[in-house]
Enzyme design. Structure first.
Site, PDB file in Angstrom:
ATOM      1  CB  SER A 167     -11.056  29.982  61.182  1.00  0.00           C
ATOM      2  OG  SER A 167     -11.718  31.237  61.159  1.00  0.00           O
ATOM      3  CB  CYS A 168      -6.720  31.656  58.226  1.00  0.00           C
ATOM      4  SG  CYS A 168      -6.055  30.015  57.848  1.00  0.00           S
ATOM      5  CG  LEU A 169      -8.447  31.281  52.027  1.00  0.00           C
ATOM      6  CD1 LEU A 169      -9.864  31.807  51.802  1.00  0.00           C
ATOM      7  CD2 LEU A 169      -7.486  31.815  50.983  1.00  0.00           C
ATOM      8  N   GLY A 171      -6.389  27.188  56.615  1.00  0.00           N
ATOM      9  CA  GLY A 171      -5.702  26.438  57.669  1.00  0.00           C
ATOM     10  C   GLY A 171      -4.272  26.788  57.982  1.00  0.00           C
ATOM     11  CG  PHE A 196     -13.956  32.501  54.160  1.00  0.00           C
ATOM     12  CD1 PHE A 196     -14.969  33.098  54.897  1.00  0.00           C
ATOM     13  CD2 PHE A 196     -13.920  32.721  52.788  1.00  0.00           C
ATOM     14  CE1 PHE A 196     -15.929  33.894  54.283  1.00  0.00           C
ATOM     15  CE2 PHE A 196     -14.864  33.510  52.168  1.00  0.00           C
ATOM     16  CZ  PHE A 196     -15.881  34.101  52.921  1.00  0.00           C
TER      17      PHE A 196
END
Length: 208
Positions: A167-169, A171, A196
């Site tokens: 995961s990141c902020l 996608g 996130f």
């Protein structure tokens, strides 16, 4: 000297060196339907294959196949096969976990890797029970010695068959991480594309 009689559509250059039965095969244009007054008419598959049957030898069948494609192009009955789904990440949308699916997975032995930068984690927090490996370090990290990996990230090194979620902020970076991991042979990888941003809509992040 007796002159060789050529088929009306056969030129000296195109038919030189061919056997007599091959010279009797009409070109593709002869298998296609002629245009009538009032607009073009397309031949059906039966008519074209009858033309192929009339032509002798393998060449006749090849010309018939070409004629079928030509007759069907631009909206006729024939269509080229549609490309099937590809594992390539550039070919389409990558399946993604939802918030609830990720939450359920966290109850099992899954490694959740957050590929945001460290300053993002320090400033905004992180999803609980995730390990931070910035995207720029990921390829090297996934090829580390297991002991070195555990020392650096305080997490057991995943095997290539172990379930891993990235995961990141929002996608974009998790999609790249997924591609990197797959290229290295990891077979049970997924992404949480909502990242996130989606997680904090449901519950607060974990902060240091």
């Amino acid at each position: 000297m007796e002159k060789r009689r050529l088929a009306p559509w056969c030129s000296l250059n195109s038919c030189a060196g061919l056997r007599p039965e091959e010279k009797a095969v009409p070109p593709v244009s002869r298998l296609l339907p002629r245009r009538r007054q009032g607009g073009p008419r397309r031949a059906g598959p039966g008519a074209i294959f009858r033309g192929g049957l009339m032509a002798s030898g393998i060449r006749g069948w090849r010309w018939a196949a070409q004629a079928l494609r030509a007759a069907g192009s631009g909206g006729g009955w024939w269509r080229p096969a549609a490309a099937g789904p590809s594992r390539s990440l550039c070919a389409g949308e990558v399946p993604s976990l939802s918030y609830q699916e990720l939450k359920d997975l966290k109850k099992t032995k899954v490694l959740h890797v957050d590929v945001r930068e460290r300053w993002e984690i320090d400033k905004f927090g992180k999803i609980p029970a995730s390990v931070n490996i910035p995207l720029g370090e990921l390829v090297e990290a996934l090829q580390m010695d297991p002991t070195e990996f555990e020392e650096k990230y305080s997490q057991k090194m995943p095997a290539k068959s172990d379930p891993v979620v990235f995961s990141c902020l929002a996608g974009k970076r998790s999609r790249q991480a997924l591609s990197f991991a797959m290229s290295l042979g990891f077979s049970s990888v997924q992404q949480y594309a909502g990242g996130f941003e989606d997680w904090v809509k449901h519950e607060p992040p974990e902060k240091k």
